[in-house]
Design a protein around this motif. Structure first.
Motif: not given
Length: 264
Positions: A147-150, A163-167, A51-55, A222-224
């Motif tokens: 929920v912001n894993f893109q 792309f949004d990633v649910r996994d 988990i990172k800031p702005n997540d 990773q996210q973003n």
């Protein structure tokens, strides 16, 4: 059959172009070129997302006595008709509110107040909240989701986009698959991955034709993260060509044909 002398240079050029364009190395196109015939890939272990800031997080708390867990949940809100907000949709009309991780890595959680979450993965945060909530609720169940894993895939792919990633896990090959794979004009030996870590941009280049790429910490995204596939030399060269080149070639072929008929 003899050709007029003035046509010989033209024919030589055409034959040269055909021979050059027909020679494409297998190593330039095939992924994981140096894999053995059989075996096991021992690549980098799949670490859960930190988990990172702005997540944005959704956190739900339940218990055998649900009423006791209600104070630890944010109120469910209505979803706009365009469905633009992030979150977990409930019955298609309502969704859970999200927690925005502050720049200092914390969230404001009901009853508990400020909770440090940055650097933890989902399981670790769930265990941390469960321990603290257990002082108020018996046998709580805590479910955490990022929920912001893109990821964004750009460049020479068939369907570039974000792309949004649910996994919780997304490998580089899978991300390229979401983008429709590389086009024939994409460089497979120099794929750029850009990542933000601790407020700084980091990046690396990965060779998709080399099986050792699975050892890279950038193999799992990773996210973003941003993935960029640069064009190969043929595509770069073609970008400098005149857009009317095909018209000129057609005219030239007609003229050559006419010259052959006249020479007869």
């Amino acid at each position: 059959m003899k050709f007029p002398r003035f046509l010989k240079p033209t024919l030589l050029i055409i034959m040269l172009l055909v021979s050059v364009t027909s020679c494409v190395s297998r190593q330039d196109l095939v992924y994981f070129e140096n894999l053995p015939e059989a075996g096991t890939l021992e690549g980098v272990s799949r670490n859960s997302l930190e988990i990172k800031p702005n997540d944005l997080l959704t956190i739900s708390v339940s218990a055998p006595e649900q009423e006791a867990a209600l104070p630890f949940n944010l109120p469910v809100i209505g979803v706009p008709q365009n469905g633009a907000e992030l979150g977990l949709t409930v019955n298609g009309r309502q969704q859970m509110q999200t927690y925005l991780v502050n720049s200092d890595g914390s969230i404001e959680f009901p009853v508990l107040g400020t909770v440090e979450v940055a650097g933890l993965n989902r399981q670790q945060l769930s265990a941390k909240l469960k321990e603290e909530i257990s002082e108020y609720v018996q046998d709580p169940i805590v479910n955490v989701r990022i929920v912001n894993f893109q990821v964004s895939v750009l460049g020479e792919v068939n369907r570039p986009g974000t792309f949004d990633v649910r996994d919780e896990y997304l490998s580089l090959p899978k991300a390229l698959g979401l983008a429709g794979d590389l086009s024939i004009y994409g460089r497979r030996d120099n794929v750029l991955v850009i990542r933000e870590e601790d407020g700084k941009k980091t990046y690396t280049y990965l060779d998709l034709t080399d099986a050792s790429m699975i050892d890279s910490p950038y193999y799992y995204l990773q996210q973003n993260d941003v993935v960029y596939v640069e064009p190969n030399s043929a595509q770069r060269q073609s970008s400098s060509y005149n857009r009317n080149a095909s018209v000129y070639i057609s005219i030239a072929s007609v003229l050559v044909s006419l010259a052959v008929l006249i020479a007869r």
